[in-house]
Write a protein that holds these residues in place. Sequence first.
Motif, PDB file in Angstrom:
ATOM      1  N   HIS A 144      12.429  -5.667  -2.416  1.00  0.00           N
ATOM      2  CA  HIS A 144      13.475  -4.723  -2.027  1.00  0.00           C
ATOM      3  C   HIS A 144      14.004  -4.092  -3.312  1.00  0.00           C
ATOM      4  O   HIS A 144      14.909  -4.618  -3.932  1.00  0.00           O
ATOM      5  N   HIS A 145      13.408  -2.995  -3.724  1.00  0.00           N
ATOM      6  CA  HIS A 145      13.758  -2.373  -5.028  1.00  0.00           C
ATOM      7  C   HIS A 145      14.996  -1.565  -4.940  1.00  0.00           C
ATOM      8  O   HIS A 145      15.323  -0.837  -4.156  1.00  0.00           O
ATOM      9  N   ALA A 177       0.817  -1.212   0.000  1.00  0.00           N
ATOM     10  CA  ALA A 177       0.000   0.000   0.000  1.00  0.00           C
ATOM     11  C   ALA A 177       0.853   1.265   0.000  1.00  0.00           C
ATOM     12  O   ALA A 177       0.348   2.351  -0.303  1.00  0.00           O
ATOM     13  N   ARG A 178       2.118   1.139   0.329  1.00  0.00           N
ATOM     14  CA  ARG A 178       3.006   2.311   0.340  1.00  0.00           C
ATOM     15  C   ARG A 178       3.266   2.786  -1.095  1.00  0.00           C
ATOM     16  O   ARG A 178       3.457   1.976  -1.988  1.00  0.00           O
ATOM     17  N   THR A 179       3.300   4.092  -1.244  1.00  0.00           N
ATOM     18  CA  THR A 179       3.640   4.638  -2.563  1.00  0.00           C
ATOM     19  C   THR A 179       5.151   4.673  -2.753  1.00  0.00           C
ATOM     20  O   THR A 179       5.646   4.502  -3.862  1.00  0.00           O
ATOM     21  N   ASP A 180       5.874   4.859  -1.655  1.00  0.00           N
ATOM     22  CA  ASP A 180       7.332   4.927  -1.718  1.00  0.00           C
ATOM     23  C   ASP A 180       7.915   3.632  -1.165  1.00  0.00           C
ATOM     24  O   ASP A 180       7.797   3.342   0.026  1.00  0.00           O
ATOM     25  N   THR A 181       8.505   2.820  -2.012  1.00  0.00           N
ATOM     26  CA  THR A 181       9.158   1.581  -1.562  1.00  0.00           C
ATOM     27  C   THR A 181      10.626   1.535  -1.946  1.00  0.00           C
ATOM     28  O   THR A 181      11.267   0.504  -1.773  1.00  0.00           O
ATOM     29  N   THR A 182      11.144   2.645  -2.458  1.00  0.00           N
ATOM     30  CA  THR A 182      12.530   2.618  -2.938  1.00  0.00           C
ATOM     31  C   THR A 182      13.481   3.502  -2.149  1.00  0.00           C
ATOM     32  O   THR A 182      14.690   3.327  -2.237  1.00  0.00           O
ATOM     33  N   SER A 183      12.960   4.438  -1.381  1.00  0.00           N
ATOM     34  CA  SER A 183      13.847   5.368  -0.670  1.00  0.00           C
ATOM     35  C   SER A 183      14.508   4.682   0.524  1.00  0.00           C
ATOM     36  O   SER A 183      14.094   3.603   0.972  1.00  0.00           O
ATOM     37  N   TRP A 184      15.529   5.342   1.035  1.00  0.00           N
ATOM     38  CA  TRP A 184      16.226   4.847   2.216  1.00  0.00           C
ATOM     39  C   TRP A 184      15.255   4.743   3.384  1.00  0.00           C
ATOM     40  O   TRP A 184      15.268   3.768   4.132  1.00  0.00           O
ATOM     41  N   TYR A 185      14.390   5.738   3.546  1.00  0.00           N
ATOM     42  CA  TYR A 185      13.395   5.756   4.628  1.00  0.00           C
ATOM     43  C   TYR A 185      12.437   4.561   4.505  1.00  0.00           C
ATOM     44  O   TYR A 185      12.139   3.890   5.493  1.00  0.00           O
ATOM     45  N   ALA A 186      11.989   4.260   3.291  1.00  0.00           N
ATOM     46  CA  ALA A 186      11.080   3.127   3.075  1.00  0.00           C
ATOM     47  C   ALA A 186      11.772   1.811   3.426  1.00  0.00           C
ATOM     48  O   ALA A 186      11.162   0.915   4.022  1.00  0.00           O
ATOM     49  N   HIS A 187      13.052   1.706   3.108  1.00  0.00           N
ATOM     50  CA  HIS A 187      13.781   0.473   3.425  1.00  0.00           C
ATOM     51  C   HIS A 187      13.962   0.310   4.932  1.00  0.00           C
ATOM     52  O   HIS A 187      13.970  -0.813   5.435  1.00  0.00           O
TER      53      HIS A 187
END
Length: 174
Positions: A173-174, A60-70
């Motif tokens: 894990h993109h 459901a997250r829109t951001d899955t690539t940033s450092w914060y998302a990881h």
Amino acid sequence: MLFLIELWESVREFIATGGFVLYFVALALFLMWILMIEKYWFLTSVYPKMKRDIIARWEARTDTTSWYAHRIRDAWISEAAEILDARMLTIKTLVAMCPLIGLLGTVTGMIAVFEIMAVQGTGNPRLMAAGISMATIPTMAGMVAALSGVFFSSRLDGKVKMAKAKLVDSLPHH
């Protein structure tokens, strides 16, 4: 009902033959199996729902690539791993304690043999045999209890590790 009474009598005779240490072996065995059954139940009924919820939140997250998302992903995986590992150390400790409790029974049984020898002398083998039986039965009971736990706790540990690995693989894990 008669079967239960006979069963209880045979358990009482076994405990009387092995001494009071068998109560501690039985307590450790009971706790070990309660914890293992609870963990199997958790892995089969509670954890799948928890895993689906984590995967749904990640997707459901829109951001899955940033450092914060990881870092969020790592935190969710870490929380799930902590819940999966809960009580596993206690189970392994109880498995390891069973033979040690049995050895305590060996020591107490040998003390009983030496007391009998001190009072009666070595001329009465029947009395010494009771003490030797009291020394060997708790050891056997502790070993049997540990063996019953070793196989299932190892299997349970493998299931927990597999569940953690599958969760990590389920969160891309993109």
